[in-house]
Design a protein around this motif. Structure first.
Motif, mmCIF file in Angstrom:
data_model
loop_
_atom_site.group_PDB
_atom_site.id
_atom_site.type_symbol
_atom_site.label_atom_id
_atom_site.label_comp_id
_atom_site.label_asym_id
_atom_site.label_seq_id
_atom_site.Cartn_x
_atom_site.Cartn_y
_atom_site.Cartn_z
ATOM 1 N N VAL A 280 -10.646 -21.440 43.457
ATOM 2 C CA VAL A 280 -10.938 -21.251 44.882
ATOM 3 C C VAL A 280 -10.113 -22.205 45.747
ATOM 4 O O VAL A 280 -9.338 -21.781 46.613
ATOM 5 N N VAL A 281 -10.282 -23.497 45.494
ATOM 6 C CA VAL A 281 -9.551 -24.493 46.291
ATOM 7 C C VAL A 281 -8.050 -24.360 46.059
ATOM 8 O O VAL A 281 -7.253 -24.416 47.001
ATOM 9 N N GLY A 282 -7.686 -24.175 44.778
ATOM 10 C CA GLY A 282 -6.269 -24.044 44.463
ATOM 11 C C GLY A 282 -5.634 -22.848 45.143
ATOM 12 O O GLY A 282 -4.530 -22.941 45.682
ATOM 13 N N ALA A 283 -6.327 -21.717 45.129
ATOM 14 C CA ALA A 283 -5.766 -20.509 45.745
ATOM 15 C C ALA A 283 -5.509 -20.717 47.237
ATOM 16 O O ALA A 283 -4.456 -20.325 47.766
ATOM 17 N N ILE A 284 -6.469 -21.334 47.911
ATOM 18 C CA ILE A 284 -6.306 -21.589 49.351
ATOM 19 C C ILE A 284 -5.183 -22.590 49.595
ATOM 20 O O ILE A 284 -4.335 -22.403 50.477
ATOM 21 N N TRP A 285 -5.159 -23.650 48.804
ATOM 22 C CA TRP A 285 -4.159 -24.710 48.959
ATOM 23 C C TRP A 285 -2.756 -24.191 48.658
ATOM 24 O O TRP A 285 -1.800 -24.497 49.370
ATOM 25 N N TRP A 286 -2.624 -23.394 47.606
ATOM 26 C CA TRP A 286 -1.308 -22.874 47.235
ATOM 27 C C TRP A 286 -0.805 -21.852 48.250
ATOM 28 O O TRP A 286 0.398 -21.737 48.471
ATOM 29 N N LYS A 287 -1.734 -21.129 48.857
ATOM 30 C CA LYS A 287 -1.340 -20.221 49.936
ATOM 31 C C LYS A 287 -0.810 -21.024 51.120
ATOM 32 O O LYS A 287 0.207 -20.667 51.734
ATOM 33 N N PHE A 288 -1.482 -22.125 51.419
ATOM 34 C CA PHE A 288 -1.048 -23.000 52.512
ATOM 35 C C PHE A 288 0.333 -23.583 52.226
ATOM 36 O O PHE A 288 1.163 -23.725 53.139
ATOM 37 N N LEU A 289 0.592 -23.902 50.958
ATOM 38 C CA LEU A 289 1.885 -24.484 50.581
ATOM 39 C C LEU A 289 2.991 -23.438 50.472
ATOM 40 O O LEU A 289 4.159 -23.791 50.309
ATOM 41 N N GLY A 290 2.615 -22.169 50.534
ATOM 42 C CA GLY A 290 3.616 -21.106 50.481
ATOM 43 C C GLY A 290 4.056 -20.718 49.082
ATOM 44 O O GLY A 290 5.147 -20.154 48.912
#
Length: 292
Positions: A280-290
Motif C-alpha cells: 500500500v505505502v510502497g505503491a503510493i510512494w513509487w507512484k509519487f516517485l514516477g
C-alpha cells in the motif's frame, strides 16, 4: 526488522547487489543505484521498521517488561570499554568514505567495486585489519564464490533464451486471464515471496529465480525499474518467513528464545504485515516517485 533494514540500503545485504547485477543482464539498468534504491525503499521500510516491534509486542509480548537496571548496566559496560580507539576512528572514517562513494559514485566516476576495494585497502594499510582477518571471513568468501557461479549461470540462461522462453510462456498464461499489469505484478510478487519456503538461502533464491521472475514481469508489461526493485526488496522481506529462510533467522532461532512453531506463525504474520505496508505505502510512494 532485519529484513526491512536490509531492504532500506543497497549495500545492507549481499543479495541486493546481485539483484541489480542480474537486472542489468536483462537490460534493466538503474541510474545512481544507491540513491535510487534508498529513495524508493525509504518510506515503506521506515514505516515497517516502526510497525514491526509494536505488532510483535502486541501479539507476542515479552516475559520481562520492566528492566530498571538496564541503563546502569549499559553505563558500566561503556566505562569498561573505554574511549574510542584509533582503529575504531579509522573504521568510522573508512565507512563514511565508502558509503559516500557508493552514494555519489556515479557522479564521481567511481564504481561500487572500486569504493569497496578502496575501503578495504585503507583498513589493511592502516592496520585495522590484516590479511588473516580477511581469510577468516569464510562466509564472505563463500558469498563471493556463489556470486561468480550464480551470475554466470543467470547470464548463460539469458543468452540461451531459456529465461525469455519461460517468461513469455508465463506472461501468455497470465494474459489468458485478462490480467492487467498491476494484477500480474501482484501475482508474481506473491509467488516469488512465498516460494521462498522452499529455499534456505536468499542468495540462492535470487540466483535461481530472480532473472526468470523479472523477465516474467517485463513480459507482462510491468515497468522495468519497478519490477527489479520490488523483487529485490521482496528478497529481503522473506528472510523472516522461517528459521531457515536466511542466515540471520537461523541465528535468532538458535538463541533458543522462540519455539519453532512460533517462528513459523510469527514469520507468516509479519510477512502479511510487511506485504500490506510495502504494497500500500510502497505503491503510493513509487507512484509519487514516477516509477510507474
Amino acid at each position: 526488522s532485519a529484513g526491512n533494514s536490509s531492504a532500506l540500503y543497497l549495500t545492507a545485504a549481499a543479495q541486493n547487489l546481485l539483484c541489480l547485477k542480474l537486472a542489468e543482464e536483462l537490460g534493466v539498468k538503474i541510474a545512481s543505484p544507491w540513491v535510487s534504491w534508498f529513495k524508493a525503499a525509504s518510506l515503506p521500510a521506515i514505516i515497517s521498521l516502526l510497525a514491526t516491534p509494536y505488532v510483535l509486542y502486541k501479539i507476542f509480548p515479552p516475559e520481562t517488561k520492566d528492566t530498571p537496571d538496564a541503563p546502569a548496566a549499559a553505563s558500566e559496560r561503556l566505562k569498561q570499554m573505554g574511549p574510542v580507539t584509533r582503529s575504531e576512528w579509522v573504521m568510522i572514517g573508512t565507512m563514511l568514505l565508502a558509503v559516500s562513494l557508493w552514494i555519489f559514485g556515479d557522479f564521481l566516476g567511481v564504481s561500487s567495486v572500486v569504493a569497496a576495494m578502496l575501503g578495504l585497502s585503507i583498513l589493511l594499510l592502516l592496520g585495522v585489519l590484516n590479511w588473516d582477518d580477511c581469510l577468516s571471513e569464510k562466509s564472505a568468501w563463500d558469498t563471493l564464490s556463489w556470486f561468480a557461479v550464480l551470475v554466470g549461470m543467470a547470464g548463460q540462461l539469458t543468452n540461451f533464451g531459456i529465461v525469455t522462453w519461460m517468461s513469455n510462456y508465463v506472461a501468455k498464461f497470465l494474459q489468458s486471464f485478462s490480467l492487467s499489469w498491476p494484477a500480474a505484478f501482484g501475482a508474481l510478487q506473491a509467488s516469488y515471496f512465498f516460494i521462498h519456503y522452499l529455499f534456505a538461502s536468499q542468495t540462492g533464491h535470487v540466483g535461481a529465480l530472480y532473472s526468470a521472475f523479472l523477465a516474467m514481469h517485463l513480459a507482462s508489461g510491468v515497468p522495468g525499474i519497478l519490477a527489479a526493485l520490488a523483487l529485490a526488496y521482496n528478497t529481503n522481506l522473506f528472510g523472516a518467513l522461517s528459521h531457515y529462510s536466511s542466515g540471520q533467522s537461523a541465528v535468532y532461532y538458535g538463541a533458543g528464545y522462540v519455539e519453532l512453531s512460533d517462528v513459523f506463525k510469527l514469520g507468516f504474520i509479519m510477512a502479511m504485515v510487511n506485504s500490506i505496508i510495502w504494497g500500500v505505502v510502497g505503491a503510493i510512494w513509487w507512484k509519487f516517485l514516477g516509477l510507474y
